[in-house]
Design an enzyme around this catalytic site. Sequence first.
Site, PDB file in Angstrom:
ATOM      1  N   TYR A 133       0.809  -1.225   0.000  1.00 53.46           N
ATOM      2  CA  TYR A 133       0.000   0.000   0.000  1.00 53.46           C
ATOM      3  C   TYR A 133       0.845   1.279   0.000  1.00 53.46           C
ATOM      4  O   TYR A 133       0.296   2.358   0.161  1.00 53.46           O
ATOM      5  CB  TYR A 133      -1.067  -0.023   1.105  1.00 53.46           C
ATOM      6  CG  TYR A 133      -0.631  -0.362   2.511  1.00 53.46           C
ATOM      7  CD1 TYR A 133       0.177   0.493   3.262  1.00 53.46           C
ATOM      8  CD2 TYR A 133      -1.067  -1.547   3.121  1.00 53.46           C
ATOM      9  CE1 TYR A 133       0.554   0.190   4.558  1.00 53.46           C
ATOM     10  CE2 TYR A 133      -0.697  -1.865   4.421  1.00 53.46           C
ATOM     11  CZ  TYR A 133       0.116  -0.993   5.130  1.00 53.46           C
ATOM     12  OH  TYR A 133       0.487  -1.304   6.416  1.00 53.46           O
ATOM     13  N   GLY A 152       3.084  -8.897   0.292  1.00 54.88           N
ATOM     14  CA  GLY A 152       1.634  -9.021   0.496  1.00 54.88           C
ATOM     15  C   GLY A 152       1.418  -9.668   1.857  1.00 54.88           C
ATOM     16  O   GLY A 152       2.224  -9.493   2.769  1.00 54.88           O
ATOM     17  N   ARG A 211      -2.472  -7.873  15.259  1.00 57.57           N
ATOM     18  CA  ARG A 211      -2.859  -6.449  15.203  1.00 57.57           C
ATOM     19  C   ARG A 211      -3.745  -6.108  14.019  1.00 57.57           C
ATOM     20  O   ARG A 211      -4.436  -5.095  14.029  1.00 57.57           O
ATOM     21  CB  ARG A 211      -1.593  -5.584  15.131  1.00 57.57           C
ATOM     22  CG  ARG A 211      -0.781  -5.640  16.402  1.00 57.57           C
ATOM     23  CD  ARG A 211       0.538  -4.919  16.257  1.00 57.57           C
ATOM     24  NE  ARG A 211       1.221  -4.878  17.539  1.00 57.57           N
ATOM     25  CZ  ARG A 211       2.113  -5.780  17.938  1.00 57.57           C
ATOM     26  NH1 ARG A 211       2.439  -6.800  17.151  1.00 57.57           N
ATOM     27  NH2 ARG A 211       2.676  -5.674  19.127  1.00 57.57           N
TER      28      ARG A 211
HETATM   29  C1  HXC Z   1      -5.336   3.024  18.322  1.00 55.64           C
HETATM   30  C2  HXC Z   1      -3.353   2.707  19.476  1.00 55.64           C
HETATM   31  C3  HXC Z   1      -3.423   1.319  19.247  1.00 55.64           C
HETATM   32  C4  HXC Z   1      -4.537   0.807  18.517  1.00 55.64           C
HETATM   33  C5  HXC Z   1      -1.641   1.740  20.397  1.00 55.64           C
HETATM   34  N1  HXC Z   1      -2.246   2.907  20.188  1.00 55.64           N
HETATM   35  N2  HXC Z   1      -2.336   0.748  19.814  1.00 55.64           N
HETATM   36  N3  HXC Z   1      -4.290   3.555  19.030  1.00 55.64           N
HETATM   37  N4  HXC Z   1      -5.462   1.691  18.068  1.00 55.64           N
HETATM   38  N5  HXC Z   1      -4.663  -0.502  18.247  1.00 55.64           N
HETATM   39  C6  HXC Z   1      -1.825   4.214  20.679  1.00 55.64           C
HETATM   40  C7  HXC Z   1      -1.758   4.254  22.208  1.00 55.64           C
HETATM   41  O1  HXC Z   1      -3.037   4.486  22.760  1.00 55.64           O
HETATM   42  C8  HXC Z   1      -0.797   5.416  22.431  1.00 55.64           C
HETATM   43  O2  HXC Z   1      -1.432   6.666  22.237  1.00 55.64           O
HETATM   44  C9  HXC Z   1       0.171   5.270  21.258  1.00 55.64           C
HETATM   45  O3  HXC Z   1      -0.496   4.498  20.270  1.00 55.64           O
HETATM   46  C10 HXC Z   1       1.448   4.554  21.667  1.00 55.64           C
HETATM   47  O4  HXC Z   1       1.075   3.326  22.258  1.00 55.64           O
HETATM   48  P1  HXC Z   1       2.116   2.427  23.062  1.00 55.64           P
HETATM   49  O5  HXC Z   1       1.457   1.135  23.355  1.00 55.64           O
HETATM   50  O6  HXC Z   1       2.726   3.211  24.178  1.00 55.64           O
HETATM   51  O7  HXC Z   1       3.248   2.290  21.927  1.00 55.64           O
HETATM   52  P2  HXC Z   1       4.488   1.367  21.820  1.00 55.64           P
HETATM   53  O8  HXC Z   1       4.729   0.588  23.088  1.00 55.64           O
HETATM   54  O9  HXC Z   1       5.556   2.225  21.277  1.00 55.64           O
HETATM   55  O10 HXC Z   1       4.040   0.270  20.718  1.00 55.64           O
HETATM   56  C11 HXC Z   1       4.020   0.573  19.385  1.00 55.64           C
HETATM   57  C12 HXC Z   1       2.830  -0.107  18.673  1.00 55.64           C
HETATM   58  C13 HXC Z   1       2.775  -1.613  18.967  1.00 55.64           C
HETATM   59  C14 HXC Z   1       2.990   0.196  17.179  1.00 55.64           C
HETATM   60  C15 HXC Z   1       1.529   0.527  19.167  1.00 55.64           C
HETATM   61  O11 HXC Z   1       1.712  -2.208  18.250  1.00 55.64           O
HETATM   62  C16 HXC Z   1       4.055  -2.327  18.650  1.00 55.64           C
HETATM   63  O12 HXC Z   1       4.966  -2.365  19.463  1.00 55.64           O
HETATM   64  N6  HXC Z   1       4.184  -2.931  17.439  1.00 55.64           N
HETATM   65  C17 HXC Z   1       5.405  -3.620  16.996  1.00 55.64           C
HETATM   66  C18 HXC Z   1       5.137  -4.825  16.152  1.00 55.64           C
HETATM   67  C19 HXC Z   1       4.111  -4.641  15.046  1.00 55.64           C
HETATM   68  O13 HXC Z   1       3.305  -3.738  15.049  1.00 55.64           O
HETATM   69  N7  HXC Z   1       4.146  -5.594  14.086  1.00 55.64           N
HETATM   70  C20 HXC Z   1       3.208  -5.574  12.950  1.00 55.64           C
HETATM   71  C21 HXC Z   1       3.909  -5.181  11.720  1.00 55.64           C
HETATM   72  S1  HXC Z   1       2.895  -5.600  10.336  1.00 55.64           S
HETATM   73  P3  HXC Z   1      -1.937   7.543  23.494  1.00 55.64           P
HETATM   74  O14 HXC Z   1      -2.470   8.787  22.881  1.00 55.64           O
HETATM   75  O15 HXC Z   1      -2.980   6.713  24.174  1.00 55.64           O
HETATM   76  O16 HXC Z   1      -0.723   7.782  24.366  1.00 55.64           O
HETATM   77  C22 HXC Z   1       3.021  -4.346   9.176  1.00 55.64           C
HETATM   78  C23 HXC Z   1       2.420  -4.460   7.789  1.00 55.64           C
HETATM   79  C24 HXC Z   1       1.417  -5.518   7.643  1.00 55.64           C
HETATM   80  O17 HXC Z   1       3.582  -3.360   9.438  1.00 55.64           O
HETATM   81  C25 HXC Z   1       0.682  -5.547   6.325  1.00 55.64           C
HETATM   82  C26 HXC Z   1      -0.207  -6.770   6.307  1.00 55.64           C
HETATM   83  C27 HXC Z   1      -0.621  -7.230   4.991  1.00 55.64           C
HETATM   84  P1  NAP Z   2       6.621  -8.585  13.616  1.00 55.74           P
HETATM   85  O1  NAP Z   2       6.993  -9.992  13.909  1.00 55.74           O
HETATM   86  O2  NAP Z   2       5.781  -7.858  14.592  1.00 55.74           O
HETATM   87  O3  NAP Z   2       7.967  -7.812  13.343  1.00 55.74           O
HETATM   88  C1  NAP Z   2       8.270  -6.534  13.786  1.00 55.74           C
HETATM   89  C2  NAP Z   2       9.581  -6.596  14.531  1.00 55.74           C
HETATM   90  O4  NAP Z   2      10.028  -5.266  14.761  1.00 55.74           O
HETATM   91  C3  NAP Z   2       9.456  -7.270  15.900  1.00 55.74           C
HETATM   92  O5  NAP Z   2      10.487  -8.216  16.046  1.00 55.74           O
HETATM   93  C4  NAP Z   2       9.617  -6.132  16.895  1.00 55.74           C
HETATM   94  O6  NAP Z   2      10.257  -6.604  18.075  1.00 55.74           O
HETATM   95  C5  NAP Z   2      10.493  -5.170  16.101  1.00 55.74           C
HETATM   96  N1  NAP Z   2      10.323  -3.791  16.535  1.00 55.74           N
HETATM   97  C6  NAP Z   2       9.179  -3.095  16.659  1.00 55.74           C
HETATM   98  N2  NAP Z   2       9.422  -1.868  17.119  1.00 55.74           N
HETATM   99  C7  NAP Z   2      10.754  -1.775  17.275  1.00 55.74           C
HETATM  100  C8  NAP Z   2      11.618  -0.742  17.734  1.00 55.74           C
HETATM  101  N3  NAP Z   2      11.135   0.438  18.090  1.00 55.74           N
HETATM  102  N4  NAP Z   2      12.943  -0.983  17.758  1.00 55.74           N
HETATM  103  C9  NAP Z   2      13.441  -2.179  17.383  1.00 55.74           C
HETATM  104  N5  NAP Z   2      12.674  -3.192  16.949  1.00 55.74           N
HETATM  105  C10 NAP Z   2      11.341  -2.987  16.895  1.00 55.74           C
HETATM  106  O7  NAP Z   2       5.846  -8.465  12.216  1.00 55.74           O
HETATM  107  P2  NAP Z   2       6.203  -8.988  10.743  1.00 55.74           P
HETATM  108  O8  NAP Z   2       4.930  -9.357  10.128  1.00 55.74           O
HETATM  109  O9  NAP Z   2       7.309  -9.969  10.778  1.00 55.74           O
HETATM  110  O10 NAP Z   2       6.695  -7.652  10.043  1.00 55.74           O
HETATM  111  C11 NAP Z   2       8.034  -7.515   9.568  1.00 55.74           C
HETATM  112  C12 NAP Z   2       8.091  -6.462   8.486  1.00 55.74           C
HETATM  113  O11 NAP Z   2       7.328  -6.865   7.354  1.00 55.74           O
HETATM  114  C13 NAP Z   2       7.551  -5.105   8.896  1.00 55.74           C
HETATM  115  O12 NAP Z   2       8.326  -4.095   8.294  1.00 55.74           O
HETATM  116  C14 NAP Z   2       6.178  -5.089   8.303  1.00 55.74           C
HETATM  117  O13 NAP Z   2       5.710  -3.790   8.062  1.00 55.74           O
HETATM  118  C15 NAP Z   2       6.451  -5.830   7.005  1.00 55.74           C
HETATM  119  N6  NAP Z   2       5.267  -6.404   6.375  1.00 55.74           N
HETATM  120  C16 NAP Z   2       4.690  -7.507   6.919  1.00 55.74           C
HETATM  121  C17 NAP Z   2       3.603  -8.061   6.273  1.00 55.74           C
HETATM  122  C18 NAP Z   2       2.949  -9.305   6.782  1.00 55.74           C
HETATM  123  O14 NAP Z   2       1.982  -9.756   6.176  1.00 55.74           O
HETATM  124  N7  NAP Z   2       3.425  -9.913   7.856  1.00 55.74           N
HETATM  125  C19 NAP Z   2       3.103  -7.471   5.116  1.00 55.74           C
HETATM  126  C20 NAP Z   2       3.708  -6.330   4.611  1.00 55.74           C
HETATM  127  C21 NAP Z   2       4.805  -5.804   5.239  1.00 55.74           C
HETATM  128  P3  NAP Z   2      10.071  -5.856  19.501  1.00 55.74           P
HETATM  129  O15 NAP Z   2       8.622  -5.520  19.602  1.00 55.74           O
HETATM  130  O16 NAP Z   2      10.559  -6.863  20.472  1.00 55.74           O
HETATM  131  O17 NAP Z   2      10.934  -4.656  19.445  1.00 55.74           O
END
Ligand code: HXC
Ligand code: NAP
Length: 286
Positions: A148, A190, A200
């Site tokens: 996207y 994808g 999530r």
């Molecule tokens: C709305 C949210 C929320 C949610 C958190 N927030 N989750 N708001 N909906 N589901 C808000 C909180 O309320 C807070 O705002 C702010 O975001 C920060 O939240 P924290 O929990 O303190 O943040 P943090 O600990 O830094 O965590 C970051 C995160 C978390 C992004 C929110 O999900 C995370 O750690 N993710 C890492 C791994 C991850 O996301 N993997 C997926 C990648 S997949 P306020 O205002 O309340 O303070 C990808 C592409 C996939 O990227 C494509 C698929 C096809």
């Molecule tokens: P994931 O397992 O959640 O991977 C994200 C990784 O990033 C975790 O290991 C997380 O570990 C680390 N991370 C997050 N915040 C960080 C920070 N602030 N500093 C250092 N490390 C951090 O998800 P995934 O699906 O494998 O995603 C991997 C990549 O692929 C991402 O870039 C995502 O956008 C991309 N992607 C995934 C998909 C899919 O279908 N899975 C599709 C399109 C793109 P900690 O939380 O322990 O730090």
Amino acid sequence: MFQKETLKGKKILVTGGGSGLGLAMADRFAELGADVAICGRTESKLQAAVERLRSHGTRVEYFVCDVRDYDAVGRMFADIEDRMGRLNGLVNNAAGNFLSPSEDLSPNAFRAVIDIVLMGTFNCTQHFARRLIAEKSPGSILNIVTTYVHTGSAFVMPSAAAKAGVYAMTMSLAYEWAEYGIRVNAIAPGPFPTKGAWSRLMPDEKFEQFYLQRHPLHRYGEKSELANLAAFIMSDMAPYLTGECITIDGAERLQGGQFNFITQMMPRDKLKAIFRAMKEKARKGQ
Ligand code: HXC
Ligand code: NAP
């Protein structure tokens, strides 16, 4: 296709390499002879990952580091160099994402994603490249984006905005740093089920069913498929490949094609019969 030592001599940092796609890529790199560093915020995850990665017999180290923190990232690169020598590969894979209506996002929520994805990529990329440029050494950067970046996407707007920024960074730096011998590419995956993404972004089975039904291959990607592409990009088999974003999504992104909807209307043999009838009608001038 790959030789056992395809990545011998490569030293690659995979951010977010403790889980999901990052771990799959790190695993393939180590299997193909690379020394690998992984980083993330959660030490227990990194420790478990390193156990698995070391089975390939190359040097593997983990570093607890939050990529949002520029100075901490600088310290990590110094640490990596002390323990493993100079890196020549970086995969910016760490990311944050969640589903939310954009009108409900707090500034902090928007920032949470931008800081990990866009700032984190900048922080790692600059620290990595400065060292290579100073030493006049070549290197390769791979940014993991999303499909996207080209279209935007509802309900993941912060991620779309951040990843589009990373895509722009990819193209900008590929040109700017070509003369230093630093390649910069991206992969747009994808759907690849991982715990981090699915917990999530995929609320329940109903969403999954709907999702797969509209996917042209009706299946998700396998992590190994993505890891193989990443290995190719990071290898010396692709020295002329830079500034490119390669999509690996089973053609999912192309579903907007104007007549693609027809494939979902009825079975293919019935469609073919309709098309034949239309052709016949046209031939007869009706
Ligand atoms: C709305 C949210 C929320 C949610 C958190 N927030 N989750 N708001 N909906 N589901 C808000 C909180 O309320 C807070 O705002 C702010 O975001 C920060 O939240 P924290 O929990 O303190 O943040 P943090 O600990 O830094 O965590 C970051 C995160 C978390 C992004 C929110 O999900 C995370 O750690 N993710 C890492 C791994 C991850 O996301 N993997 C997926 C990648 S997949 P306020 O205002 O309340 O303070 C990808 C592409 C996939 O990227 C494509 C698929 C096809
Ligand atoms: P994931 O397992 O959640 O991977 C994200 C990784 O990033 C975790 O290991 C997380 O570990 C680390 N991370 C997050 N915040 C960080 C920070 N602030 N500093 C250092 N490390 C951090 O998800 P995934 O699906 O494998 O995603 C991997 C990549 O692929 C991402 O870039 C995502 O956008 C991309 N992607 C995934 C998909 C899919 O279908 N899975 C599709 C399109 C793109 P900690 O939380 O322990 O730090």
